[in-house]
Design an enzyme around this catalytic site. Structure first.
Site, short mmCIF file in Angstrom:
data_model
loop_
_atom_site.label_atom_id
_atom_site.label_comp_id
_atom_site.label_asym_id
_atom_site.label_seq_id
_atom_site.Cartn_x
_atom_site.Cartn_y
_atom_site.Cartn_z
N TRP A 329 39.50 50.91 37.46
CA TRP A 329 38.41 50.14 38.46
C TRP A 329 37.51 49.20 37.37
CZ3 TRP A 329 32.90 51.91 38.41
CH2 TRP A 329 32.52 53.08 37.34
N ASP A 330 37.90 49.40 35.96
CA ASP A 330 37.19 48.73 35.14
C ASP A 330 37.29 47.20 35.49
OD1 ASP A 330 37.77 51.09 33.97
OD2 ASP A 330 37.88 50.53 32.05
N GLU A 471 32.43 61.39 34.89
CA GLU A 471 33.77 62.22 34.92
C GLU A 471 33.41 63.73 34.39
OE1 GLU A 471 37.15 58.91 34.78
OE2 GLU A 471 36.42 59.82 33.00
N LYS A 585 28.38 61.84 31.64
CA LYS A 585 29.32 60.87 30.66
C LYS A 585 28.86 59.59 30.67
CE LYS A 585 34.11 59.50 30.03
NZ LYS A 585 35.47 59.68 30.53
N GLN A 586 28.49 58.88 31.74
CA GLN A 586 28.21 57.44 31.68
C GLN A 586 27.40 57.19 32.95
OE1 GLN A 586 32.53 57.28 32.46
NE2 GLN A 586 32.11 55.38 33.49
#
Length: 761
Positions: A329-330, A471, A585-586
């Protein structure tokens, strides 16, 4: 200023890995790591061709690393001059981003005190995508003879190989070649090489040697006191596009040798000059930011496949086989905005890759019992999902860990729908719907129609058992990011259906009949109204990332990391340290706040930014730019700049994460490169593109005195000049109509000719 990346006397193993990524050259078809000519697989040399994958046995499927045609080594009295094992007095390695050319200069000292200098330049031709061209020079400070071995090295670096069989080395009519066949699909590949010399009389003779993996020319007793130079022209052909890769590669080499290095470099540099004329951003007052932003754009342009819409940009670009060379998806969320607003034809190609792989997404949905298109978390050439169910190895037991990336990160299909819509609103290219985009949107919406649950007690639809961008927390319910993106997918589906029906009536009727989509369209209209959006429940409050998130252990990142027993242990998964805490995580909620910024108040953004910033570990290169973008919107210019530099320098500094458990995930970070552009343009420069037009609300760092950039909006190129006291916007070409713009929330009209200049506080 800011065009050249230079590294001096940096030759540790970690330096070599960093330079391989950082100094990569490429043209979208082929990528060559920034390694030295005498290096081999031990130093991770790699020649990656876009779209060529292979699987050996039960190992992971990954890109094929082609034989290395840039191999050269110099021998003095039988000893190889090698940057890692010989005595090096001086060493410089550089990348000229303006002309996309790699250069090295190394001075060796022999055991008897002779100084031998090696100077080499190479580029992956932007004008002739199959070619890598090299100039190689050797000189000495006194009378000296060396032997030089150069050729094609087929003993390549593989993570899950070897991928080539039936390897055959040959020489004919002065051209050397290695040809082979891939294991899985029997794709033929060929690498050929032509060499020309400035003075062939400087060496006493030439020999050929070949084995199963390598073919070399050996130039004997080369007199190098006054310098010796030769040129290599290496072509790479594969059976995906060629009926006879060997003959085609030989023909390209012959033609290149006739044109010569200087002529080929001139046409290559011209193509790059044209690219930079369209996309360069000039920052005054900050050399580091200027260089980092150009570096980010250089890497995106080096790996975007212009030659086909059947390939896309992998998560690690063309820097190797990491992450299986898969497209995540980046690409849609973090890379596509750069191409959409600067090179829309390239963006269109990247989007249509998802149309070419739509059948793979349909098969995946069917595999899990759903309808529509469930796109691969790790997509390759066919759209089948290369992501396994066991992606991480437990560092304590050395056993594979079950992860829920492949089957639970359903937001991938919504991310793709989002990207198609942003492209359309920015370019006005209605034909994208006719040419495959509408079918992609319809099938993504259909997937969510079959995935979503109706909660009769709460009279709403919910999305259960998913993994969001974070994640570390798997299999959660009502992830705010996922729910918001799915709701948007339903809305876009209805808009696209109406647009297609109006603009391409026959195509609309065809798709309705072939897909049997009209009943689903009615259900989607109902579901779009009743889908639960957790962020709508929390105006001016912390938006829970998912159901129950705020009840998890609330600790600091420092405390969490102090609990680690192994430096590479995975923080997520069922037993990961972060899984029972609020450490993420992000960017997750914060990314949603950016993507749908107009739906949230500044107060909501500020509260959530403050809350989640201290709880985000930034274990992904996708994270920093999201915090930069929202920080700019809420007036935190210093934080916006900090996170912009974090994402823009990830490959410059080589600070990216290299391991998840025992899995090596090094390589370039093109999503970080795209995020840097977004952070600079949409964040710090404050440019926002929407259906209504363009708005500009600059949040320039105090030390940036001026920024100049250009971008496209619906076919019209606009040139921006921003500083702390004014904003100027100019249409580069005369427009048919004037364009409404907003500057610091005041409305203006951009004239059809000339510039609009507005003073700001």
């Amino acid at each position: 200023m800011g065009w050249k990346i230079i590294e001096t006397n940096q030759l540790t193993p970690k330096d070599i890995d960093r330079q391989g990524n950082k100094l990569l050259t490429g043209n979208g078809y082929i990528g060559y790591r920034g390694t030295l000519e005498e290096f081999n697989k031990e130093q991770k040399t790699a020649t990656i061709v876009s779209g060529l994958y292979d699987q050996v046995g039960n190992q992971w499927r990954e890109p094929v690393n082609l034989p290395n045609g840039c191999f050269v080594q110099v021998l003095y009295k039988g000893e190889v001059l090698h940057a890692l094992t010989s005595k090096v007095l001086e060493h410089t390695q550089s990348l000229d981003m303006q002309n996309a050319i790699h250069e090295r200069e190394t001075v060796f000292e022999t055991t008897d005190g002779i100084r031998i200098a090696v100077h080499a330049r190479r580029f992956a031709s932007l004008a002739r995508r199959h070619l890598i061209c090299m100039e190689y020079s050797v000189s000495a400070d006194r009378e000296c003879e060396v032997d030089i071995e150069t050729g094609i090295d087929g003993d390549v670096w593989d993570l899950n190989g070897p991928h080539l069989r039936n390897i055959c080395a040959m020489e004919k009519d002065g051209l050397t070649s290695i040809c082979a066949v891939t294991h899985e699909n029997g794709i033929r590949v060929a690498v050929s090489e032509a060499i020309t010399f400035t003075n062939a009389r400087q060496f006493s003779g030439e020999e050929r040697s070949a084995d199963d993996f390598k073919i070399l020319r050996k130039l004997n007793q080369v007199n190098i006191q006054n310098g010796f130079t030769f040129y290599k022209f290496i072509s790479h052909c594969v059976g995906l596009e060629s009926n006879n890769p060997l003959e085609d590669s030989r023909g390209m080499c012959q033609q290149a040798a006739e044109l010569g290095f200087d002529g080929l470099f001139a046409e290559h540099a011209k193509f790059w000059s044209e690219r930079w004329a369209d996309c360069d951003i000039q920052i005054e007052g900050d050399f580091s930011a200027q260089q980092a932003l150009r570096f980010s754009m250089y890497h995106l342009l080096s790996i975007v496949p212009m030659h086909t819409s059947a390939a896309s940009i992998p998560a690690r670009g063309m820097s190797g086989q990491m992450y299986k060379g898969a497209v995540f998806w980046d690409t849609e969320i973090f890379m596509l905005p750069f191409f959409t607003h600067v090179f829309p034809s390239m963006a269109r190609n990247l989007l249509l890759y998802r149309y070419h792989t739509l059948d793979g997404a349909r098969r995946k949905a069917k595999e899990y019992g759903y309808r529509g298109a469930f796109y691969a978390w790790e997509s390759q050439d066919t759209g089948e999902d290369a992501c396994t169910l066991f992606n991480v190895t437990d560092v304590f037991t050395n056993r594979p860990m079950r992860t829920y990336f492949r089957d639970k990160q359903v937001h991938i299909s919504a991310d793709i729908a989002y990207a198609f819509w942003k492209y359309y609103t920015s370019t006005g290219d209605v034909s994208i719907w006719r040419d495959g985009g509408a079918e992609v949107i319809f099938e993504c919406a259909r997937f969510f129609l079959s995935y979503t649950y109706f909660n009769p007690d709460k009279h709403r639809y919910e999305i259960l058992d998913v993994t969001g961008p974070d994640e570390y927390h798997e299999r959660v319910h009502n992830n705010a990011f996922t729910n918001r993106l799915v709701a948007h997918t339903f809305e876009v589906c209805l808009l696209v259906a109406a647009c297609l029906q109006e603009s391409f009536t026959e195509k609309y009727s065809e798709l309705m009949n072939v897909l049997g989509f009209e009943p689903d369209l009615a259900l989607i209209s109902e579901m779009a109204q009743k889908l639960y959006r957790p962020d709508s429940d929390s105006p001016a409050a912390v938006i829970p990332q998912f159901d129950g998130y705020l009840r998890l252990e609330n600790i600091s990142i420092k405390t969490l990391l102090e609990r680690k027993l192994h430096p590479h242990e995975y923080l997520g998964g069922g037993n990961g340290l972060a899984a029972t805490t609020q450490i993420i995580k992000q960017a997750d909620v914060i990314l949603a706040l950016y993507l749908f910024g107009e739906k949230y108040s500044s107060e909501t953004k500020s509260i959530n930014w403050e809350y989640y910033e201290s709880r985000t570990e930034h274990g992904s290169s996708l994270s920093a730019c999201s915090y930069s973008l929202v920080a700019a919107q809420i007036g935190k210019a210093d934080w916006a700049y900090k996170y912009f530099m974090k994402t823009a320098t990830i490959d410059l500094d080589g600070e990216g994460k290299e391991y998840v458990g025992t899995l090596y995930i090094g390589g370039t970070h093109p999503a970080g490169n795209g995020g840097a552009w977004m952070s600079a343009v949409f964040g710090l420069c404050g440019i926002h593109v929407s259906d209504e037009g363009i708005s500009v609300n600059p949040r320039l760092p105090a030390h940036w005195t001026q920024v100049k950039l250009s971008m496209l909006f619906r076919g019209q190129r606009l040139r921006f000049t921003l500083n702390h006291t004014s904003v100027a916007i100019e249409m580069v070409n005369r427009a048919e109509t004037s364009l409404p713009v907003s500057i610091n929330r005041q409305n203006y009209v951009l004239p059809q000719t000339g510039a609009l200049m507005i003073s700001i506080n």
